[in-house]
Motif scaffolding. Structure first.
Motif, short mmCIF file in Angstrom:
data_model
loop_
_atom_site.label_atom_id
_atom_site.label_comp_id
_atom_site.label_asym_id
_atom_site.label_seq_id
_atom_site.Cartn_x
_atom_site.Cartn_y
_atom_site.Cartn_z
N SER A 110 0.83 -1.20 0.00
CA SER A 110 0.00 0.00 0.00
C SER A 110 0.87 1.26 0.00
CB SER A 110 -0.91 -0.04 1.23
OG SER A 110 -1.87 0.97 1.14
N SER A 111 1.98 1.21 0.72
CA SER A 111 2.90 2.36 0.75
C SER A 111 3.48 2.63 -0.63
CB SER A 111 4.05 2.11 1.72
OG SER A 111 3.56 2.00 3.03
N THR B 109 0.88 4.28 -2.73
CA THR B 109 0.69 5.69 -2.36
C THR B 109 1.83 6.54 -2.91
OG1 THR B 109 -0.48 5.03 -0.38
CG2 THR B 109 0.33 7.29 -0.43
N VAL B 110 3.05 6.05 -2.80
CA VAL B 110 4.21 6.79 -3.33
C VAL B 110 4.04 6.98 -4.84
CG1 VAL B 110 6.68 6.64 -3.80
CG2 VAL B 110 5.82 6.07 -1.54
N ARG C 103 1.31 7.25 -6.51
CA ARG C 103 0.32 8.31 -6.77
C ARG C 103 0.93 9.68 -6.50
NH1 ARG C 103 -5.06 6.90 -3.62
NH2 ARG C 103 -5.86 8.66 -4.79
N LEU C 104 1.72 9.78 -5.46
CA LEU C 104 2.28 11.07 -5.08
C LEU C 104 3.31 11.57 -6.11
CD1 LEU C 104 2.70 10.58 -1.25
CD2 LEU C 104 1.17 12.18 -2.36
#
Lengths: 91, 509
Positions: free
Chosen positions: B169-170, B173-174, B176-177
């Motif tokens: 999940s991390s 998220t990275v 997407r960022l």
């Protein structure tokens, strides 16, 4: 910092968030997923996270696409949090 | 590799699981009913068999007493029990024990897959076990043991599954960022920061290729003042290794190249915060992030190139306007600096700043549609002529709106003559309804009009122009924008621009 921890003792939600990130320090995640990991509602978590970002216990990276929250990387901060969590555990 | 300690720990866990599972209570219930007697069930994990006789003696005495059996437990009986444990583990079968304190006692080994996890000693006060009964107990214990092993396996899987899910999940998220940032100045520091976070490293450097070198473009560092140097790609061991697409993994350093056909850069991590060595897990995570980073960097570079092309096109268009109406209602080149100084003091976002810059270059595009006679007129304009001038923001917006990429710029151009009090044109918008860029341009445009000569009026000095802006704060101008303007004046930015503008205008004349 001491006053902050005294305040945190009263807040079950904030303790849950801090404990989760302390146990998973490499985690960077969105509010939705954090809500899943700690099994709490999204709205109070968002408020809690922003509070912790304000007090530099958490970091926030945001773009139009997402906002990712992650744990502080400050060594001293982490040691104090570790003591705080241990104190809670012994209480 | 499973060590002896791991085995002992596993055996203990298995025995604990059986103990807590309730199976022994159920077995005792059935045995007591069938034998019409009081049975004693004692569970041992294997290491206990190595304990001194005395500790086994104490344990058995305690349990016998707890079960309410009034009998003396002797050392010799306990020795027999211990011997039988050893035998049953070799034979794999249950072994009968004759004890003075019990009529009938049996040792059942808890075995699965050739391993002995422990022993169950069953003692009954009176009566004896039939063969069928012994077989039943043996089967029951096998099932109980299997159940315990499955439960432990599930706990183990769950224990590893959750951290993996969090790690995945991390990474997502990275992704997407970093994918949503098109500004290189924002992307690279963000990427460096996220890489240190996900791997808990002390330092991360992002290198971008510049000809035959990898140059450090972003550095995030905790407790380190290291300044990384550029790396020659073809004349250094590191450069050559990375250029071939290979990763360098050492105890305290991890290099991953950024490859898109050729090497475009590299990510370098130094030192883990917990002092441990970088491992294959870190390499895997960083490789995934590197692949995402390549796409994000290429997109940002393309966007930068596209912005440059657009800006050059706008400058050409702006020059065309200059050619059409030289020495009249056109802004000097430093006007863009004037506008951006106010915007920077206000603290606009990077994206908004770009829009304001483009709007500044195209502000008076609509004047191409206004008659030159009107533009150059030195006397007061008639009502009709003034209406024609007032239409220029609409005409500018009309010209610009056909260019898709300039869509966000249109409202800034359209409303740059609105007044904060709603008495402006073309729409009479009021307050915060006027786009921010337009509110900034309103201040800059008026200030510049005052300090530069116009066909119909003389210019005023810097101090007077500043005073006029402040005078109409809240009426013509947004007070927050005027505050930003004031801060720029205080910092001396406006004075510099003022002198540049005056010099430019003199040259044109």
């Amino acid at each position: 910092m001491k006053e902050l921890f005294e305040m945190l003792k009263e807040d079950r939600m904030l303790i849950k968030i801090i404990r989760f990130f302390y146990e998973n320090p490499t985690c960077i995640d969105t509010i939705d997923n954090i809500a899943d990991w700690i099994e709490e509602e999204k709205e109070p978590i968002e408020k809690g996270l922003d509070f912790l970002v304000e007090h530099k216990i958490m970091n926030k990276d945001s773009t139009y696409a997402a906002a990712g929250y992650s744990f502080t990387q400050d060594k001293d901060q982490i040691l104090k949090i570790a003591d705080f969590l241990e104190e809670l555990g012994n209480a | 590799m499973v060590t002896n300690m791991d085995k002992i720990s596993l055996e203990k866990k298995v025995v604990e699981t059986i103990d807590k599972g309730g199976d022994l209570e159920r077995l005792k219930f059935h045995l007591d009913r069938i034998s019409d007697s009081n049975s004693v069930l004692i569970l041992f994990s294997r290491p206990e068999a190595k304990y001194p006789i005395e500790s086994l003696l104490l344990k058995i005495k305690k349990i016998v007493k707890e079960c309410g059996i009034k009998t003396k437990v002797e050392k010799i009986s306990v020795e027999r029990i211990k011997n039988k444990m050893g035998r049953s583990s070799k034979s794999g079968y249950f072994e009968e024990v004759r004890c003075k304190f019990a009529r009938s006692a049996w040792i059942f080994p808890l075995m699965h897959g050739g391993l002995t996890y422990g022993y169950l000693c069953i003692i009954i006060e009176k009566g004896t076990f039939s063969k069928e009964m012994l077989d039943f107990i043996d089967d029951y214990l096998s099932i109980s043991l299997e159940k315990a092993l499955k439960e432990l396996e599930l706990i183990k899987v769950h224990g590893t599954l959750r951290p993996r899910a969090i790690a995945l999940s991390s990474v997502h998220t990275v992704h997407r960022l970093i994918s949503s940032t098109l500004n290189m100045d924002e992307l690279l520091p963000r990427l460096a920061r996220l890489c240190t976070q996900v791997t808990r490293s002390k330092m991360c450097t992002i290198y971008i290729r510049n000809k035959n070198y990898l140059k450090p473009q972003a550095v995030v560092s905790f407790n380190s003042n290291r300044n990384p140097a550029k790396i020659p790609i073809f004349n250094s061991r590191i450069g050559k290794t990375l250029e071939k697409g290979n990763i360098i993994l050492n105890r305290n350093v991890l290099w991953v190249p950024l490859i898109e056909e050729d090497i475009i850069g590299a990510i370098c991590l130094r030192g883990k915060q917990n002092g441990k060595a970088f491992d294959s897990n870190d390499r895997e995570i960083l490789s995934v992030l590197a692949e995402q980073a390549v796409v994000a960097i290429k997109n940002a570079q393309l966007y930068e190139m596209q912005s440059k092309i657009l800006l050059e096109s706008l400058k050409s268009l702006s020059k065309a306007l200059d050619v059409k109406s030289p020495k009249t209602y056109t802004h000097p080149r430093s006007f863009v600096d004037l506008v951006l100084s106010i915007a920077d003091e206000y603290g606009v976002s990077a994206e908004e700043r770009e829009h304001i810059k483009y709007a500044t270059l195209l502000l008076d595009t609509g004047k191409l549609a206004v008659s030159e006679t009107i533009l150059k007129k030195a006397d007061l304009l008639t009502e009709e002529e003034y209406s024609s001038i007032k239409e220029h923001p609409l005409k500018s917006a009309e010209i610009i709106k056909s260019i898709k990429t300039l869509k966000p710029v249109v409202p800034i151009i359209l409303h740059h003559h609105e007044r904060f009090d709603g008495k402006g044109y073309p729409r009479g918008l009021k307050g915060a309804k006027i786009p921010l860029g337009a509110r900034i341009l309103a201040v800059a445009d008026t200030f510049e009009a005052m300090i530069c000569h116009r066909p119909y009026k003389k210019s005023v000095n810097f101090k007077t122009a500043v005073a006029e802006i402040e005078k109409y704060s809240g009426e013509q101008f947004d007070p927050v924008v005027v505050d930003a303007f004031r801060r720029a004046v205080k910092k001396g930015k406006m004075q510099k621009i003022y002198y540049c503008m005056r010099a430019e205008i003199k040259k044109i004349k």
